[in-house]
Design an enzyme around this catalytic site. Structure first.
Site, PDB file in Angstrom:
ATOM      1  N   CYS A  10       4.211  21.403  63.693  1.00 42.82           N
ATOM      2  CA  CYS A  10       4.345  22.029  62.373  1.00 42.82           C
ATOM      3  C   CYS A  10       4.240  20.935  61.319  1.00 42.82           C
ATOM      4  O   CYS A  10       4.724  19.824  61.531  1.00 42.82           O
ATOM      5  CB  CYS A  10       5.698  22.733  62.254  1.00 42.82           C
ATOM      6  N   CYS A  63      14.686  20.207  61.408  1.00 43.81           N
ATOM      7  CA  CYS A  63      13.981  20.940  62.465  1.00 43.81           C
ATOM      8  C   CYS A  63      13.339  19.991  63.473  1.00 43.81           C
ATOM      9  O   CYS A  63      12.711  19.000  63.100  1.00 43.81           O
ATOM     10  CB  CYS A  63      12.912  21.829  61.844  1.00 43.81           C
ATOM     11  N   GLU A  96       5.923  26.412  73.003  1.00 44.95           N
ATOM     12  CA  GLU A  96       7.007  27.087  73.704  1.00 44.95           C
ATOM     13  C   GLU A  96       7.203  28.507  73.200  1.00 44.95           C
ATOM     14  O   GLU A  96       6.875  28.832  72.067  1.00 44.95           O
ATOM     15  CB  GLU A  96       8.308  26.282  73.539  1.00 44.95           C
ATOM     16  N   CYS A 108      10.295  35.280  71.355  1.00 46.63           N
ATOM     17  CA  CYS A 108      10.056  34.429  70.194  1.00 46.63           C
ATOM     18  C   CYS A 108       8.808  33.591  70.481  1.00 46.63           C
ATOM     19  O   CYS A 108       8.781  32.852  71.464  1.00 46.63           O
ATOM     20  CB  CYS A 108      11.281  33.528  69.999  1.00 46.63           C
ATOM     21  N   CYS A 129      17.378  28.205  68.620  1.00 41.13           N
ATOM     22  CA  CYS A 129      16.585  28.143  67.411  1.00 41.13           C
ATOM     23  C   CYS A 129      16.409  26.696  66.931  1.00 41.13           C
ATOM     24  O   CYS A 129      17.380  25.988  66.721  1.00 41.13           O
ATOM     25  CB  CYS A 129      17.357  28.919  66.370  1.00 41.13           C
ATOM     26  N   CYS A 135      10.526  20.264  57.564  1.00 41.45           N
ATOM     27  CA  CYS A 135      11.914  20.617  57.241  1.00 41.45           C
ATOM     28  C   CYS A 135      12.836  19.571  57.888  1.00 41.45           C
ATOM     29  O   CYS A 135      12.671  19.220  59.065  1.00 41.45           O
ATOM     30  CB  CYS A 135      12.243  22.028  57.727  1.00 41.45           C
TER      31      CYS A 135
HETATM   32  N1  SAH Z   1       8.188  28.176  60.113  1.00 46.00           N
HETATM   33  C1  SAH Z   1       8.959  29.366  60.131  1.00 46.00           C
HETATM   34  C2  SAH Z   1       9.350  29.859  61.511  1.00 46.00           C
HETATM   35  C3  SAH Z   1       9.847  28.860  62.525  1.00 46.00           C
HETATM   36  S1  SAH Z   1      11.522  28.360  62.618  1.00 46.00           S
HETATM   37  C4  SAH Z   1      10.217  29.188  59.282  1.00 46.00           C
HETATM   38  O1  SAH Z   1      10.522  28.070  58.937  1.00 46.00           O
HETATM   39  O2  SAH Z   1      10.843  30.185  58.936  1.00 46.00           O
HETATM   40  C5  SAH Z   1      12.598  29.745  62.693  1.00 46.00           C
HETATM   41  C6  SAH Z   1      13.914  29.475  62.005  1.00 46.00           C
HETATM   42  O3  SAH Z   1      14.699  28.481  62.699  1.00 46.00           O
HETATM   43  C7  SAH Z   1      13.771  28.957  60.579  1.00 46.00           C
HETATM   44  O4  SAH Z   1      14.670  29.610  59.734  1.00 46.00           O
HETATM   45  C8  SAH Z   1      14.152  27.499  60.748  1.00 46.00           C
HETATM   46  O5  SAH Z   1      14.542  26.917  59.543  1.00 46.00           O
HETATM   47  C9  SAH Z   1      15.262  27.585  61.769  1.00 46.00           C
HETATM   48  N2  SAH Z   1      15.612  26.321  62.400  1.00 46.00           N
HETATM   49  C10 SAH Z   1      14.839  25.244  62.602  1.00 46.00           C
HETATM   50  N3  SAH Z   1      15.533  24.259  63.206  1.00 46.00           N
HETATM   51  C11 SAH Z   1      16.774  24.717  63.399  1.00 46.00           C
HETATM   52  C12 SAH Z   1      17.961  24.177  64.002  1.00 46.00           C
HETATM   53  N4  SAH Z   1      17.969  22.963  64.546  1.00 46.00           N
HETATM   54  N5  SAH Z   1      19.064  24.941  64.022  1.00 46.00           N
HETATM   55  C13 SAH Z   1      19.038  26.196  63.526  1.00 46.00           C
HETATM   56  N6  SAH Z   1      17.965  26.763  62.970  1.00 46.00           N
HETATM   57  C14 SAH Z   1      16.842  26.033  62.893  1.00 46.00           C
END
Ligand code: SAH
Length: 358
Positions: A113, A120, A93, A106, A336, A117
Site C-alpha cells: 500500500c 499500519c 493475504e 477480508c 486488523c 498510514c
Molecule cells: N486502505 C483501507 C483499507 C485497509 S485497512 C483503509 O485504510 O481503510 C482496514 C482498516 O484497518 C483501516 O481502518 C486501517 O486504518 C485499520 N488498521 C490498519 N492497521 C491497523 C492496526 N495495526 N490496528 C488496528 N487497525 C488497523
C-alpha cells in the site's frame, strides 16, 4: 506464468465477442462465467454443458487463474489467514472470520500500500502493485474452496492490504462479478463493505456506481493529528471529507461507518472522543472503534480496557452508534492491520511513500 490470457480477465462483453468470432452463441459466455464464479471451476473440461469442441478451443485460447496458497494459519478463535502467491511472485493475504451467523472474508485490493498510514503494517511494504479484478475474485474463490461443503462466505470486506479506491476500476469490476446473482458470486452488495482512507472523488463515484457499504478510516478528530497519522489527509482534509459524506446519496436505512483506530496517548483522550462527536454530529453514521493491534515494528500501543471503554462511553453519551471491534486472529497475526507483518524481513522493508492520491 501461463502463456494464454486468463479468461477471468476478460469482461463478459469481451468473452461474448470472442465466442461470436469463433461462430459460437454469445450466451455461452454466461454459462462459462457461471462455471468460473458460481461453481469455481478450475479447468475447462469440467464445463459439461459446453460442447467438447468449444471446451477444447477455450483451453487452447485461455487459462483459468488460481492463487497459490502459500500458507494457511488457523487461530484458536476460528479465524483463518491465507497467504496467497500471485502469478508474478507478489504475495497478498486474506482472512476468513467466522462469527455467529456470518462468515466474513477480508480481501486485499493491492499488494502492499502506498498511503503510508503511520500505524499500519502494510504501509511498511510500500505499494507493490494494484491487483486485477480477477485476483480479488480469486481470493473469494480460493477461500471458498477451503470450506466444508455446508459452509459459504456470507460477507466480504475490502479491508485487507491496500487501498481499494486507489485501484478503482479493477475494484468496481470485481464488485460487479461478486454481486451478480445470475452468473457471478451472488453476494448481495448489502453484505459487502469497502474501507477507504478517504479519497473524496472516488468515494462519490463509488456511491453512485455501486450499492456496497462504505467505511471510512477517520482515526483522528482534527487535521493536525489526522495528517500525522494519515498523510492522505494533506490532500483531502477532514472538512472536504465530511462535506463529501454529507452529500453522498446514502439510502435512508444505511449508515456510513467511520473507523477509528484507538492509539494509546495519541487519539484516545476524552477530548478526542468529544471532538469526534462534534465532527460527525450531522452525518448518519456508526463508529467502529478498533483498538490498535500491535505489530513488531510499531511504536504505537493499544490503550488499556478502561480507556477503550471511556472513549466508547463518551460517543454513546452523544447518541452515536458505536461498535468496539474485538481483535480476531491475534495469535496468527491476522488481526486488523497486521497482515503481511511476519512475512517481510526488516531489510526488505522500505519507508512508506505517499502515493499520488488522485
Ligand atoms: N486502505 C483501507 C483499507 C485497509 S485497512 C483503509 O485504510 O481503510 C482496514 C482498516 O484497518 C483501516 O481502518 C486501517 O486504518 C485499520 N488498521 C490498519 N492497521 C491497523 C492496526 N495495526 N490496528 C488496528 N487497525 C488497523
Amino acid at each position: 506464468m501461463s502463456a494464454q490470457p486468463n479468461i477471468k480477465d476478460l469482461s463478459l462483453d469481451d468473452l461474448e465477442a470472442h465466442l461470436v468470432e469463433g461462430r459460437e452463441s454469445p450466451y455461452r459466455a454466461k454459462q462459462i462465467w457461471q462455471w468460473l464464479f458460481r461453481k469455481g471451476a478450475v479447468n475447462f473440461t469440467e464445463m459439461t454443458n459446453l460442447s467438447a469442441r468449444l471446451r477444447a478451443r477455450l483451453a487452447g485460447d485461455f487459462s483459468i487463474s488460481r492463487l497459490a496458497v502459500l500458507r494457511q494459519a488457523v487461530s484458536t478463535d476460528g479465524t483463518k489467514k491465507f497467504l496467497f502467491g500471485l502469478s508474478d511472485g507478489q504475495t497478498i493475504e486474506a482472512v476468513l472470520i467466522p462469527e455467529a451467523q456470518r462468515l466474513t472474508l477480508c480481501i486485499s485490493t493491492q499488494a502492499g500500500c502506498g498511503f503510508g498510514c503511520a500505524f499500519c503494517a502494510t504501509a511498511l511494504l510500500g505499494l507493490k502493485r494494484n491487483l486485477r479484478a480477477s485476483e480479488m475474485l480469486d481470493q473469494v474463490l480460493e477461500a471458498s474452496r477451503s470450506l466444508p461443503p455446508d459452509q459459504r462466505i456470507t460477507h466480504v470486506v475490502l479491508m485487507g492490504m491496500g487501498e481499494p479506491l486507489a485501484n478503482y476500476a479493477e475494484t468496481v469490476k470485481a464488485l460487479a462479478v461478486m454481486t451478480d446473482t445470475s452468473w457471478g458470486l451472488g453476494i448481495s452488495p448489502r453484505r459487502i463493505t469497502l474501507s477507504t482512507v478517504g479519497l473524496v472523488p472516488q468515494i462519490q463515484r463509488l456511491m453512485e456506481e455501486t450499492k456496497v457499504n462504505l467505511a471510512i478510516s477517520l482515526h483522528a478528530p482534527n487535521d493536525a493529528l489526522r495528517s500525522e497519522l494519515m498523510p492522505v489527509n494533506r490532500k483531502y482534509s477532514l472538512q472536504q471529507l465530511m462535506e463529501c459524506c454529507r452529500s453522498l446519496p446514502v439510502p435512508r436505512r444505511k449508515r456510513i461507518t467511520f473507523e477509528y483506530v484507538l492509539l494509546r496517548g495519541i487519539n484516545d483522550a476524552v477530548e478526542d472522543a468529544k471532538a469526534l462527536c462534534w465532527l460527525v454530529h450531522d452525518i448518519r453514521c456508526k463508529i467502529n472503534v478498533i483498538p490498535f493491534n500491535p505489530h513488531p515494528d510499531s511504536r504505537y500501543r493499544r490503550p488499556d480496557d478502561s480507556a477503550i471503554e471511556r472513549f466508547q462511553q463518551v460517543l454513546q453519551a452523544h447518541g452515536l452508534q458505536v461498535n468496539v471491534r474485538r481483535a480476531r486472529g491475534d495469535d496468527i497475526q491476522a488481526a486488523c492491520g497486521q497482515l503481511q507483518g511476519e512475512e517481510v524481513s526488516h531489510h526488505q522493508r522500505k519507508a512508506p511513500a505517499l502515493a499520488a492520491a488522485h
